[in-house]
Design a protein around this motif. Structure first.
Motif, PDB file in Angstrom:
ATOM      1  N   LEU A  40      34.383  14.060   2.811  1.00 52.16           N
ATOM      2  CA  LEU A  40      33.450  13.598   3.842  1.00 52.16           C
ATOM      3  C   LEU A  40      33.128  12.115   3.657  1.00 52.16           C
ATOM      4  O   LEU A  40      33.171  11.331   4.615  1.00 52.16           O
ATOM      5  N   ASN A  41      32.835  11.711   2.430  1.00 51.32           N
ATOM      6  CA  ASN A  41      32.546  10.298   2.161  1.00 51.32           C
ATOM      7  C   ASN A  41      33.768   9.422   2.399  1.00 51.32           C
ATOM      8  O   ASN A  41      33.648   8.292   2.879  1.00 51.32           O
ATOM      9  N   ALA A  42      34.960   9.927   2.087  1.00 50.78           N
ATOM     10  CA  ALA A  42      36.189   9.179   2.355  1.00 50.78           C
ATOM     11  C   ALA A  42      36.391   9.019   3.862  1.00 50.78           C
ATOM     12  O   ALA A  42      36.853   7.962   4.320  1.00 50.78           O
ATOM     13  N   THR A  43      36.023  10.024   4.637  1.00 48.97           N
ATOM     14  CA  THR A  43      36.138   9.930   6.094  1.00 48.97           C
ATOM     15  C   THR A  43      35.163   8.898   6.647  1.00 48.97           C
ATOM     16  O   THR A  43      35.504   8.145   7.555  1.00 48.97           O
ATOM     17  N   VAL A  44      33.963   8.847   6.085  1.00 49.44           N
ATOM     18  CA  VAL A  44      32.996   7.817   6.486  1.00 49.44           C
ATOM     19  C   VAL A  44      33.576   6.434   6.192  1.00 49.44           C
ATOM     20  O   VAL A  44      33.525   5.535   7.033  1.00 49.44           O
ATOM     21  N   ALA A  45      34.165   6.262   5.012  1.00 47.70           N
ATOM     22  CA  ALA A  45      34.772   4.972   4.650  1.00 47.70           C
ATOM     23  C   ALA A  45      35.955   4.656   5.565  1.00 47.70           C
ATOM     24  O   ALA A  45      36.137   3.504   5.985  1.00 47.70           O
ATOM     25  N   TYR A  46      36.740   5.660   5.898  1.00 51.14           N
ATOM     26  CA  TYR A  46      37.889   5.509   6.800  1.00 51.14           C
ATOM     27  C   TYR A  46      37.415   5.048   8.174  1.00 51.14           C
ATOM     28  O   TYR A  46      37.987   4.140   8.773  1.00 51.14           O
ATOM     29  N   LEU A  47      36.338   5.670   8.653  1.00 52.84           N
ATOM     30  CA  LEU A  47      35.779   5.286   9.949  1.00 52.84           C
ATOM     31  C   LEU A  47      35.261   3.842   9.909  1.00 52.84           C
ATOM     32  O   LEU A  47      35.501   3.068  10.836  1.00 52.84           O
ATOM     33  N   ALA A  77      49.180  -0.305  15.242  1.00 50.01           N
ATOM     34  CA  ALA A  77      49.006   0.632  14.119  1.00 50.01           C
ATOM     35  C   ALA A  77      47.647   1.329  14.167  1.00 50.01           C
ATOM     36  O   ALA A  77      47.485   2.425  13.629  1.00 50.01           O
ATOM     37  N   LEU A  78      46.673   0.705  14.829  1.00 52.68           N
ATOM     38  CA  LEU A  78      45.349   1.329  14.939  1.00 52.68           C
ATOM     39  C   LEU A  78      45.392   2.604  15.775  1.00 52.68           C
ATOM     40  O   LEU A  78      44.505   3.448  15.670  1.00 52.68           O
ATOM     41  N   ASN A  79      46.425   2.771  16.600  1.00 50.94           N
ATOM     42  CA  ASN A  79      46.567   3.993  17.383  1.00 50.94           C
ATOM     43  C   ASN A  79      46.724   5.197  16.455  1.00 50.94           C
ATOM     44  O   ASN A  79      46.050   6.216  16.634  1.00 50.94           O
ATOM     45  N   GLN A  80      47.597   5.084  15.442  1.00 47.62           N
ATOM     46  CA  GLN A  80      47.784   6.179  14.484  1.00 47.62           C
ATOM     47  C   GLN A  80      46.519   6.405  13.658  1.00 47.62           C
ATOM     48  O   GLN A  80      46.169   7.531  13.341  1.00 47.62           O
ATOM     49  N   THR A  81      45.834   5.317  13.342  1.00 44.69           N
ATOM     50  CA  THR A  81      44.579   5.421  12.603  1.00 44.69           C
ATOM     51  C   THR A  81      43.545   6.183  13.424  1.00 44.69           C
ATOM     52  O   THR A  81      42.828   7.042  12.898  1.00 44.69           O
ATOM     53  N   LEU A  82      43.470   5.886  14.712  1.00 43.72           N
ATOM     54  CA  LEU A  82      42.524   6.574  15.595  1.00 43.72           C
ATOM     55  C   LEU A  82      42.859   8.061  15.698  1.00 43.72           C
ATOM     56  O   LEU A  82      41.958   8.909  15.640  1.00 43.72           O
ATOM     57  N   ILE A  83      44.143   8.383  15.829  1.00 38.63           N
ATOM     58  CA  ILE A  83      44.564   9.789  15.887  1.00 38.63           C
ATOM     59  C   ILE A  83      44.134  10.516  14.612  1.00 38.63           C
ATOM     60  O   ILE A  83      43.551  11.600  14.664  1.00 38.63           O
ATOM     61  N   ALA A  84      44.410   9.898  13.461  1.00 41.26           N
ATOM     62  CA  ALA A  84      44.043  10.512  12.179  1.00 41.26           C
ATOM     63  C   ALA A  84      42.527  10.624  12.033  1.00 41.26           C
ATOM     64  O   ALA A  84      42.014  11.625  11.528  1.00 41.26           O
TER      65      ALA A  84
END
Length: 194
Positions: free
Chosen positions: A152-159, A86-93
């Protein structure tokens, strides 16, 4: 709006509030984007071989777009799609979100803002290139910048979440130069107490 003896007598408190919100938003965009970039740097560092010659100084000289590609390539070189699961889809996103954030950050930071001109409450003026290649002065809602900060902050948290999942699955934090680059102690301002 009234002009008396060549001076503007509009609502200066609205004007000052607009300028303050603009400067705060632009500053937060810079800070949050830097946090995103440091997060990408951390993933790159954790995905390198122990003997890799790529170091923190070299990372500083690589443009963000290349860092995103490098992060993706290094993670994929270490892990197959099946291994990532499932981390593959997370990495793509994550890669898509990082590219989108960079594009939007560039749009806001590289704009020519004209906060000296009066605008309605919650908006400021900026020069924008039109399809005819001419520049036109257009209003911009400050909520657009503030909403981007949330993204932007949500993307930092996502990363960060992705990094934690990668670590939990593959123990991939082993070679971060902790004392130098990523875990520097907080520098206090003179007179502050810890």
């Amino acid at each position: 709006m009234y002009m008396i003896r060549g001076t503007f007598t509009g609502n200066s408190s609205v004007h000052n509030a607009n300028k303050t919100r603009l400067y705060e938003a632009l500053g937060q965009i810079v800070v949050s984007f830097r946090a995103l970039e440091k997060g990408v740097d951390g993933l790159i560092t954790c995905s390198q071989d122990e003997s890799s010659s790529l170091n923190a100084l070299l990372l500083e000289s690589i443009p963000f777009t290349q860092k995103i590609s490098l992060m993706d390539e290094l993670i994929r070189a270490r892990h197959s799609v099946q291994e990532l699961g499932a981390l593959n889809q997370t990495l793509i996103a994550l890669v898509e979100r990082c590219h989108s954030c960079e594009h939007q950050r560039n749009e806001w930071i590289r704009s020519y803002w004209v906060p000296e001109l009066e605008a309605k409450e919650g908006s400021v003026m900026r020069l924008q290139r039109q399809e005819t290649e001419n520049l036109e002065l257009v209003p911009c809602q400050l909520t657009e910048l503030e909403n981007f900060i949330v993204v932007l902050n949500a993307t930092v948290a996502y990363l960060c979440g992705f990094h934690q999942k990668l670590y939990a699955s593959f123990k991939r934090i082993r070679n971060i130069p902790a004392s130098e680059t990523y875990l520097k102690p907080l520098q206090l301002v003179e007179g502050d107490t810890p």
